[in-house]
Design a protein around this motif. Structure first.
Motif, mmCIF file in Angstrom:
data_model
loop_
_atom_site.group_PDB
_atom_site.id
_atom_site.type_symbol
_atom_site.label_atom_id
_atom_site.label_comp_id
_atom_site.label_asym_id
_atom_site.label_seq_id
_atom_site.Cartn_x
_atom_site.Cartn_y
_atom_site.Cartn_z
ATOM 1 N N TYR A 190 0.842 -1.203 0.000
ATOM 2 C CA TYR A 190 0.000 0.000 0.000
ATOM 3 C C TYR A 190 0.881 1.259 0.000
ATOM 4 O O TYR A 190 0.615 2.227 -0.723
ATOM 5 N N GLU A 208 2.492 1.674 -3.513
ATOM 6 C CA GLU A 208 1.506 2.017 -4.549
ATOM 7 C C GLU A 208 0.976 3.437 -4.411
ATOM 8 O O GLU A 208 0.559 4.044 -5.386
ATOM 9 N N ASN A 209 0.988 3.937 -3.170
ATOM 10 C CA ASN A 209 0.381 5.250 -2.951
ATOM 11 C C ASN A 209 1.394 6.305 -2.519
ATOM 12 O O ASN A 209 1.014 7.368 -2.034
ATOM 13 N N PRO A 216 -3.109 8.870 3.635
ATOM 14 C CA PRO A 216 -3.723 9.123 2.336
ATOM 15 C C PRO A 216 -4.382 7.857 1.788
ATOM 16 O O PRO A 216 -3.851 6.763 1.958
ATOM 17 N N ARG A 217 -5.502 7.993 1.167
ATOM 18 C CA ARG A 217 -6.225 6.878 0.533
ATOM 19 C C ARG A 217 -6.286 5.645 1.432
ATOM 20 O O ARG A 217 -5.880 4.548 1.069
ATOM 21 N N ARG A 218 -6.800 5.890 2.621
ATOM 22 C CA ARG A 218 -6.768 4.799 3.600
ATOM 23 C C ARG A 218 -7.612 3.609 3.172
ATOM 24 O O ARG A 218 -7.342 2.473 3.575
ATOM 25 N N GLU A 219 -8.649 3.857 2.332
ATOM 26 C CA GLU A 219 -9.500 2.740 1.885
ATOM 27 C C GLU A 219 -8.676 1.721 1.100
ATOM 28 O O GLU A 219 -8.977 0.529 1.102
ATOM 29 N N ARG A 220 -7.603 2.207 0.465
ATOM 30 C CA ARG A 220 -6.752 1.268 -0.290
ATOM 31 C C ARG A 220 -5.946 0.381 0.657
ATOM 32 O O ARG A 220 -5.658 -0.769 0.349
ATOM 33 N N LYS A 277 -8.340 -2.233 1.889
ATOM 34 C CA LYS A 277 -8.571 -3.244 0.843
ATOM 35 C C LYS A 277 -7.410 -4.244 0.836
ATOM 36 O O LYS A 277 -7.624 -5.460 0.840
ATOM 37 N N ARG A 278 -6.203 -3.725 0.836
ATOM 38 C CA ARG A 278 -5.014 -4.609 0.824
ATOM 39 C C ARG A 278 -5.015 -5.541 2.048
ATOM 40 O O ARG A 278 -4.694 -6.714 1.948
#
Ligand code: SAH
Length: 452
Positions: free
Chosen positions: A177, A180-181, A221-225, A228-229
Motif C-alpha cells: 500500500y 503504490e500510494n 492518504p487513501r486509507r481505503e486502499r 482493501k489490501r
C-alpha cells in the motif's frame, strides 16, 4: 590483565539475566553475548569497566552441550530473541536459575527453590502481538522488521517465528500500500516521513486480528486502499486503527487512536472468560502460557466462596475475573483508565457481578481501601517490571491477608519485594516459573507467601 582489543580464551560458566554468557579472566567477570554455559571460546575484549568487561565471541573452540542451531536466520542480528542458540530444555533450567539466584542473592533466602518451571510444548508462534517498525533501506525502499541489537537499524524480518505466520503477509500488504500510494516511512533521525510502525494483535480463540498503523501525522492518504489490501490478506482483520504519534519519541503507540475500519475491539477468551481488547490495553502476549500462569496463581490463591480478594495491578481484569468466579468479592486496582473501562465491560459481558474495579495508582488506592475497612483474605499483585513500592506493600502488610500471591515478570524486583514482605511477617511457600517468552531471557514467576 584484561585490556581492550585483546583476544583471549574463556570458559563460559553461567548465563546472566540478560541472556549473555559470563566467564572470568584472572578473576575478572566478562560478559559475552551469544555464548552458552560450558562454551570454551576465543573472544575479543571490546569494553573494560571497573567491575566487569564485555567480550565479543570470535570463535567457539569447544561448544557447550546446551547449544542448538537457531531456527531464525536473523537471530544474531535481531534484538528480539536473546538465547535462541541454547536448546529449549537448557533455556528452561537457566530461567529457573534466574529466579532462584534472585531469591537467594537479593532476598537472602539461602536455600530457596523454584518448585517448577512450566515450559511450552512447542516454543514457537506464541506471540499474539507483534510490532514492526517501518523505515527506508539504503536503496530508498520502504521496509519493516525488527530493531537490530542495541540499535534502531531495522532488519527486514519477514516471518518472525515467535509470532503468527500471517504477520508477514500483513506487513507486506502495508508496504505494498505504501509503495503504490507513495506513502513515506518515518525517519527517526530527521523526524520526517509518515508510517512509523505496524502493530498486529490477534485473538487466539476468535481468530480476530487488529492492525494499528502508527503514524507521524493525522491521516493516512487513501486509507481505503490500505484497508482493501489488508482485507485481501485475510477477512480475520476486523479492526484497523491509525495511531497518531507526531512526537519525537520511541513509544510504541502515541496516545490517540482513530478507528478507520471495523470494530473497536477484538475478543479473546482466557481461562474461560472472554475479553475485549483495545489497542492500548495491556494483554499478555502468550495466551497459552498465560492460562498456565493464571491457573497457578488462582491455585495458589486457594480462594474459598466466602473470600474477599484484592487484585492489584489488574490491567483489564484478567486475574480478577478468574478469581471472581471463586470468591465472594474481588477488588481490582489499575492505573490505566482505559484498562479499567475494559475490565468493567469484561465483567459485564461475562455476567460477573462481584468484581469492583478502581482506576487509580496502587499506592493511592490500596491504603485507602484497607483503611476503609476492606479485609482481603487473599491479595494478588502483578506489578510491572519495576515491582511494587513500599506504600503499597505496607498497606498489604497492614491488611494481614492469609495469603499474598505475587505474579512477577522480573525476578530482581520480585526478590526485593518478597524480602520486604518477609521482614514483615510473610514467608514464601511455593513458587512456579512460567516460560511466557521462549528464546528471550524473560521469565514470569508466581510465588505465594503466607503469614509465618
Ligand atoms: N494483571 C494484569 C496486568 C499486569 S501488568 C494482567 O496480567 O493482564 C502490570 C499492570 O500494572 C499494567 O496494567 C500497568 O498499567 C499497571 N500499573 C503500572 N503501575 C501502576 C501503579 N502504580 N498502580 C496501579 N497499576 C499500575
Amino acid at each position: 590483565m584484561i585490556e581492550k582489543n585483546k583476544r583471549c580464551q574463556i570458559e563460559i560458566t553461567d548465563v546472566a539475566s540478560d541472556g549473555n554468557g559470563v566467564g572470568a579472566i584472572d578473576g575478572f567477570r566478562v560478559f559475552v553475548p551469544m555464548t552458552a554455559k560450558g562454551d570454551i571460546c576465543e573472544i575479543l575484549i571490546v569494553k573494560v569497566l571497573s567491575h566487569y568487561a564485555v567480550g565479543r565471541l570470535m570463535e567457539i573452540i569447544i561448544p557447550s552441550p546446551d547449544r542448538s542451531e537457531p531456527l531464525c536466520p536473523v537471530f544474531k542480528r535481531c534484538g528480539g530473541c536473546h538465547i535462541q542458540h541454547i536448546n529449549y530444555s537448557a533455556q528452561l533450567e537457566i530461567k529457573r536459575g534466574f529466579v532462584e539466584a534472585a531469591m537467594r542473592r537479593i532476598a537472602g533466602f539461602s536455600g530457596f527453590n523454584c518448585d517448577e518451571i512450566i515450559g511450552m510444548d512447542e516454543p514457537w508462534r506464541y506471540r499474539n502481538k507483534c510490532v514492526y517498525p517501518t523505515g527506508t533501506d539504503k536503496n530508498g525502499n520502504v521496509i519493516s522488521g525488527f530493531y537490530a541489537r542495541r540499535s534502531h537499524d531495522i532488519i527486514p524480518v519477514g516471518d518472525c517465528l515467535t509470532g503468527g505466520a500471517i504477520n508477514e503477509k500483513i506487513t507486506n500488504a502495508v508496504l505494498k500500500y505504501m509503495k503504490e500510494n507513495d506513502v513515506s516511512a518515518y525517519d527517526e533521525g530527521t523526524h520526517s516521513g509518515l508510517v512509523r510502525r505496524t502493530f498486529i494483535r490477534s485473538a487466539r480463540t476468535s481468530g480476530e486480528i487488529m492492525v494499528v498503523i502508527s503514524i507521524n501525522g493525522n491521516a493516512l492518504p487513501r486509507r481505503e486502499r490500505l484497508i482493501k489490501r489488508l482485507r485481501e490478506v485475510t477477512e480475520d482483520i476486523v479492526s484497523v486503527y491509525i495511531n497518531i504519534n507526531t512526537e519525537r519519541n520511541n513509544t510504541i503507540l502515541g496516545r490517540d487512536n482513530k478507528l478507520i475500519y471495523g470494530k473497536e475491539t477484538i475478543t479473546d477468551t482466557l481461562c474461560g472468560i472472554s475479553f475485549k481488547i483495545s489497542p492500548h490495553s495491556f494483554y499478555q502476549i502468550n495466551p497459552n502460557m498465560t492460562e498456565k500462569l493464571y491457573g497457578r496463581a488462582i491455585e495458589y490463591a486457594d480462594i474459598k466462596p466466602e473470600d474477599i480478594v484484592l487484585d492489584i495491578y489488574c490491567g483489564i481484569g484478567t486475574i480478577s475475573l478468574a478469581a471472581a468466579r471463586r470468591a465472594k468479592k474481588v477488588y481490582g486496582i489499575e492505573i490505566v483508565e482505559q484498562a479499567i473501562k475494559n475490565a468493567r465491560e469484561n465483567a459485564k459481558h461475562n455476567g460477573i457481578e462481584n468484581a469492583k474495579f478502581f482506576s487509580d495508582s496502587a499506592e493511592a488506592a490500596v491504603p485507602r481501601l484497607i483503611e476503609s475497612g476492606i479485609c482481603p483474605d487473599t491479595i494478588i499483585l502483578d506489578p510491572p517490571r519495576k515491582g511494587s513500592d513500599e506504600v503499597t506493600l505496607n498497606a498489604i502488610v497492614s491488611a494481614q491477608p492469609k495469603r499474598i500471591v505475587y505474579v512477577s515478570c522480573n525476578p530482581a524486583t520480585l526478590a526485593r519485594d518478597t524480602k520486604y514482605l518477609a521482614e514483615r511477617g510473610f514467608a514464601p511457600k511455593k513458587c512456579t516459573a512460567v516460560d511466557m517468552f521462549p528464546h528471550t531471557s524473560h521469565v514470569e514467576t508466581v510465588l505465594v507467601m503466607q503469614r509465618a
